[in-house]
Scaffold this motif. Structure first.
Motif, PDB file in Angstrom:
ATOM      1  N   ILE A  10     -76.008 -27.499  33.928  1.00 41.48           N
ATOM      2  CA  ILE A  10     -76.570 -26.287  33.344  1.00 41.48           C
ATOM      3  C   ILE A  10     -75.459 -25.246  33.226  1.00 41.48           C
ATOM      4  O   ILE A  10     -74.805 -24.912  34.222  1.00 41.48           O
ATOM      5  N   ILE A  11     -75.254 -24.738  32.015  1.00 41.79           N
ATOM      6  CA  ILE A  11     -74.179 -23.782  31.742  1.00 41.79           C
ATOM      7  C   ILE A  11     -74.812 -22.428  31.429  1.00 41.79           C
ATOM      8  O   ILE A  11     -75.538 -22.286  30.451  1.00 41.79           O
ATOM      9  N   PRO A  12     -74.573 -21.418  32.265  1.00 40.89           N
ATOM     10  CA  PRO A  12     -75.296 -20.146  32.148  1.00 40.89           C
ATOM     11  C   PRO A  12     -74.923 -19.323  30.915  1.00 40.89           C
ATOM     12  O   PRO A  12     -74.033 -19.674  30.132  1.00 40.89           O
ATOM     13  N   ASP A  13     -75.618 -18.195  30.812  1.00 48.69           N
ATOM     14  CA  ASP A  13     -75.303 -17.221  29.775  1.00 48.69           C
ATOM     15  C   ASP A  13     -74.089 -16.408  30.186  1.00 48.69           C
ATOM     16  O   ASP A  13     -73.383 -16.735  31.144  1.00 48.69           O
ATOM     17  N   VAL A  14     -73.866 -15.314  29.504  1.00 46.84           N
ATOM     18  CA  VAL A  14     -72.642 -14.531  29.651  1.00 46.84           C
ATOM     19  C   VAL A  14     -72.478 -13.936  31.047  1.00 46.84           C
ATOM     20  O   VAL A  14     -71.363 -13.600  31.461  1.00 46.84           O
ATOM     21  N   ARG A  15     -73.542 -13.842  31.833  1.00 41.29           N
ATOM     22  CA  ARG A  15     -73.424 -13.273  33.179  1.00 41.29           C
ATOM     23  C   ARG A  15     -72.863 -14.267  34.179  1.00 41.29           C
ATOM     24  O   ARG A  15     -72.565 -13.900  35.313  1.00 41.29           O
ATOM     25  N   GLY A  16     -72.725 -15.521  33.810  1.00 42.20           N
ATOM     26  CA  GLY A  16     -72.286 -16.526  34.762  1.00 42.20           C
ATOM     27  C   GLY A  16     -73.433 -16.977  35.648  1.00 42.20           C
ATOM     28  O   GLY A  16     -74.609 -16.689  35.387  1.00 42.20           O
ATOM     29  N   LEU A  17     -73.115 -17.690  36.706  1.00 40.60           N
ATOM     30  CA  LEU A  17     -74.136 -18.236  37.591  1.00 40.60           C
ATOM     31  C   LEU A  17     -74.919 -17.110  38.257  1.00 40.60           C
ATOM     32  O   LEU A  17     -74.334 -16.174  38.807  1.00 40.60           O
ATOM     33  N   ASN A  18     -76.243 -17.207  38.190  1.00 42.66           N
ATOM     34  CA  ASN A  18     -77.110 -16.214  38.809  1.00 42.66           C
ATOM     35  C   ASN A  18     -78.434 -16.871  39.168  1.00 42.66           C
ATOM     36  O   ASN A  18     -78.618 -18.082  38.977  1.00 42.66           O
ATOM     37  N   ALA A  19     -79.364 -16.083  39.691  1.00 44.61           N
ATOM     38  CA  ALA A  19     -80.604 -16.640  40.237  1.00 44.61           C
ATOM     39  C   ALA A  19     -81.416 -17.403  39.199  1.00 44.61           C
ATOM     40  O   ALA A  19     -82.098 -18.377  39.537  1.00 44.61           O
ATOM     41  N   PHE A  20     -81.383 -16.979  37.935  1.00 45.75           N
ATOM     42  CA  PHE A  20     -82.134 -17.681  36.894  1.00 45.75           C
ATOM     43  C   PHE A  20     -81.719 -19.146  36.839  1.00 45.75           C
ATOM     44  O   PHE A  20     -82.559 -20.051  36.778  1.00 45.75           O
ATOM     45  N   TYR A  21     -80.414 -19.397  36.856  1.00 48.92           N
ATOM     46  CA  TYR A  21     -79.912 -20.764  36.659  1.00 48.92           C
ATOM     47  C   TYR A  21     -80.005 -21.586  37.942  1.00 48.92           C
ATOM     48  O   TYR A  21     -80.149 -22.811  37.880  1.00 48.92           O
ATOM     49  N   GLU A  22     -79.923 -20.931  39.085  1.00 52.99           N
ATOM     50  CA  GLU A  22     -80.178 -21.647  40.330  1.00 52.99           C
ATOM     51  C   GLU A  22     -81.626 -22.147  40.357  1.00 52.99           C
ATOM     52  O   GLU A  22     -81.893 -23.294  40.719  1.00 52.99           O
ATOM     53  N   GLU A  23     -82.564 -21.286  39.972  1.00 56.78           N
ATOM     54  CA  GLU A  23     -83.959 -21.724  39.925  1.00 56.78           C
ATOM     55  C   GLU A  23     -84.160 -22.781  38.845  1.00 56.78           C
ATOM     56  O   GLU A  23     -84.933 -23.730  39.035  1.00 56.78           O
ATOM     57  N   LEU A  24     -83.465 -22.650  37.728  1.00 57.72           N
ATOM     58  CA  LEU A  24     -83.604 -23.653  36.669  1.00 57.72           C
ATOM     59  C   LEU A  24     -83.161 -25.032  37.157  1.00 57.72           C
ATOM     60  O   LEU A  24     -83.771 -26.053  36.800  1.00 57.72           O
ATOM     61  N   ALA A  25     -82.110 -25.086  37.979  1.00 57.00           N
ATOM     62  CA  ALA A  25     -81.702 -26.369  38.556  1.00 57.00           C
ATOM     63  C   ALA A  25     -82.838 -26.961  39.382  1.00 57.00           C
ATOM     64  O   ALA A  25     -83.119 -28.165  39.305  1.00 57.00           O
TER      65      ALA A  25
END
Length: 256
Positions: free
Chosen positions: A51-66
């Motif tokens: 999973i490659i995040p948006d412009v903010r880099g790794l954050n809680a949204f993408y951790e939950e998405l994993a």
């Protein structure tokens, strides 16, 4: 900005639980350390995804998405692509990302994705037999570009990526790179996204057609950029269908 700081991914069709979800620190082939977050599927489907995040880099949204991918049967790892300039530690919502976008090293990002794929291929990562990438906004562009990486991917997915034209990060346009693509593509857009007009989507489709690349393009006509958000109730149907599209692309029949 792609998602707001308090955005959260929509829920997938649940297959089971997630196990061994945790923070990671991975190392690229050039020695760069970067932050990541991995989640193993309790009922693995044989698919794994970076999973490659948006412009903010790794954050809680993408951790939950994993975690949500793992619940859907997909071993997952979300990565941070700012390790070379922002370091490998986690950052807060006030992270000033723009200088790091301008300093992005496209080849370095590809090495980071390769390291994340190596993690998935390991026993610790779940050893899935089908590997994919997905990304959002700038991460969607990065994900599409992995189709020409030669890393043995089964497919790539981009959600509201910029598929054409130059980018301030120096990342090439996926449409220009299409002749080098070596795997199928799934591109998902909001039709009301003013930043990615129909002309750009159609140009990318034409480039994939000309290169003989299998691809599916999905457009939710009334949805904006960043519609894939649990808070965005008006676009819940689009988010639900986007989950279905992604899972089916990965050979997983959606349940529920």
């Amino acid at each position: 900005m792609c998602f707001d700081a308090d955005a959260r991914p929509p829920l997938p069709p649940i297959r089971g639980g997630a196990i061994d979800a945790r923070n990671l620190r991975l190392t690229s082939s050039d020695g760069t350390e970067f932050a990541a977050y991995g989640a193993r599927a309790e009922q693995p489907s044989g698919a794994g995804i970076v999973i490659i995040p948006d412009v903010r880099g790794l954050n809680a949204f993408y951790e939950e998405l994993a975690l949500r991918f793992a619940e859907a049967g997909v071993d997952a790892v979300a990565l941070d692509f700012y390790g070379r300039t922002a370091g490998p530690d986690k950052r807060g919502a006030d992270f000033e990302y723009e200088p790091h976008v301008l300093a992005l090293d496209p080849a370095g990002v590809d090495r980071d994705v390769a390291a994340a794929l190596d993690y998935l291929r390991s026993h610790e990562g779940g050893e899935p037999d089908r590997l994919y990438t997905t990304g959002f906004c700038i991460g969607g562009r990065i994900s599409l570009l992995q189709a020409r990486s030669g890393l043995g991917l089964t497919g790539v997915i981009g959600l509201y990526p910029w598929p054409t034209g130059p980018h301030r990060s120096g990342l090439p346009a996926p449409a220009d790179e299409a002749p080098r693509f070596g795997c199928p593509v799934l591109a998902i857009y909001g039709g009301a996204d003013a930043g990615i007009p129909a002309e750009a989507r159609e140009e990318f489709d034409r480039s994939l057609d000309a290169a003989g690349v299998p691809h599916d393009t999905v457009v939710y006509e009334d949805a904006p950029h960043s519609f894939f958000d649990r808070k965005a109730g008006d676009f819940a149907d689009a988010s639900s269908d986007a989950w279905r599209q992604m899972l089916e692309f990965m050979g997983i029949a959606a349940e529920g």
